[in-house]
Design a protein around this motif. Structure first.
Motif, PDB file in Angstrom:
ATOM      1  N   ASP A 184       1.789   1.058  -3.645  1.00 14.91           N
ATOM      2  CA  ASP A 184       0.593   1.947  -3.945  1.00 14.91           C
ATOM      3  C   ASP A 184       1.099   3.307  -4.063  1.00 14.91           C
ATOM      4  O   ASP A 184       0.395   4.437  -5.268  1.00 14.91           O
ATOM      5  N   GLU A 185       0.199   3.982  -3.336  1.00 13.82           N
ATOM      6  CA  GLU A 185       0.027   6.036  -2.961  1.00 13.82           C
ATOM      7  C   GLU A 185       1.651   6.527  -3.075  1.00 13.82           C
ATOM      8  O   GLU A 185       1.288   7.287  -3.916  1.00 13.82           O
ATOM      9  N   GLU A 186       3.272   5.368  -3.077  1.00  6.45           N
ATOM     10  CA  GLU A 186       4.033   6.756  -4.162  1.00  6.45           C
ATOM     11  C   GLU A 186       3.702   6.254  -5.580  1.00  6.45           C
ATOM     12  O   GLU A 186       3.648   7.521  -6.136  1.00  6.45           O
ATOM     13  N   PRO A 208       0.430  -1.205   0.060  1.00  4.37           N
ATOM     14  CA  PRO A 208       0.330   0.292   0.182  1.00  4.37           C
ATOM     15  C   PRO A 208       1.577   1.571   0.346  1.00  4.37           C
ATOM     16  O   PRO A 208       0.455   2.314  -0.523  1.00  4.37           O
ATOM     17  N   LYS A 209       2.096   1.000   0.534  1.00  3.95           N
ATOM     18  CA  LYS A 209       2.675   2.079   0.610  1.00  3.95           C
ATOM     19  C   LYS A 209       3.746   2.258  -0.856  1.00  3.95           C
ATOM     20  O   LYS A 209       3.431   4.244  -1.084  1.00  3.95           O
ATOM     21  N   ARG A 269       0.859   6.306  -7.486  1.00  2.71           N
ATOM     22  CA  ARG A 269      -0.084   6.900  -7.480  1.00  2.71           C
ATOM     23  C   ARG A 269       0.300   8.581  -7.259  1.00  2.71           C
ATOM     24  O   ARG A 269      -0.833   9.697  -8.586  1.00  2.71           O
ATOM     25  N   SER A 270       1.015   8.880  -6.694  1.00  2.00           N
ATOM     26  CA  SER A 270       0.983  10.432  -6.457  1.00  2.00           C
ATOM     27  C   SER A 270       2.206  11.415  -7.520  1.00  2.00           C
ATOM     28  O   SER A 270       2.909  12.335  -7.456  1.00  2.00           O
TER      29      SER A 270
END
Length: 200
Positions: free
Chosen positions: A29-31, A26-27, A33-34
């Motif tokens: 993924d967040e990076e 998830p971490k 996506r941003s």
């Protein structure tokens, strides 16, 4: 988040199932996506923005985020975009319209991609994995013979193997080998796209 950092993290996975389920990291993924695609390669000239987008789509799929990968692929009207589109639907599994529709959709996009320049390295990788599985591994021997008869990589062959694995007509070692072949296909194509983006 730089490209190599993402790749290094994804290579820490101990397994990658045939189908996406939950996002693996998830971490990460967040990076992903941003990040702006060009930020993946700071200080380097991007020669092919489409290939850069393909590399990012591949990182998302490798991290089991079908939605993010698929959204990117829909905007990439190139053979490589079609290849990633097909890979995404092959890993989509039972989600959406169901397995049969997703695998059919994958084959459609692979046909759109046509003969792809990355097929050669993927073909050699798949043969190496099948040969390494051992002479006593009948399925691997027959699969390697099939690929050698064709003389090239065909991602649609893996669609058929995935369907057989899902139907539980294959042994656990065979399914593990198919998972490994698919994993290496994604790894190699991500790397190939990054090289093309940089004009390497």
């Amino acid at each position: 988040m730089e490209f190599q950092d993402a790749v290094d993290r994804l290579r820490e996975r101990t397994q990658m199932p045939l189908f996406v389920a939950e996002v693996w990291d998830p971490k990460l993924d967040e990076e992903l996506r941003s990040v702006k695609p060009e930020e993946l390669f700071p200080g380097q000239e991007i020669r092919d923005p489409h290939m850069l987008a393909c590399a990012l789509a591949g990182l998302h799929l490798w991290n089991d985020n079908f939605g993010a990968s698929h959204n990117l692929c829909q905007g990439i009207q190139t053979p490589t975009g079609s290849y990633w589109h097909g890979l995404g639907h092959r890993r989509e599994g039972h989600q959406g319209e169901g397995l049969a529709a997703n695998l059919s959709n994958a084959k459609y996009w692979f046909r759109r991609a046509g003969e792809h320049p990355a097929h050669d390295i993927i073909y050699r990788s798949a043969l190496s994995q099948l040969d390494t599985a051992g002479a006593g591994f009948r399925w691997a021997t027959e699969a390697a013979a099939l690929l050698r008869t064709r003389g090239k990589w065909d991602p649609s062959v893996l669609v058929d193997w995935v369907a057989q694995a899902d139907a539980q007509t294959l042994s656990t070692p065979t399914q593990n080998l198919i998972e490994e072949i698919q994993w290496r296909e994604i790894d190699l194509l991500v790397d190939w796209c990054a090289q093309q983006a940089l004009g390497a």
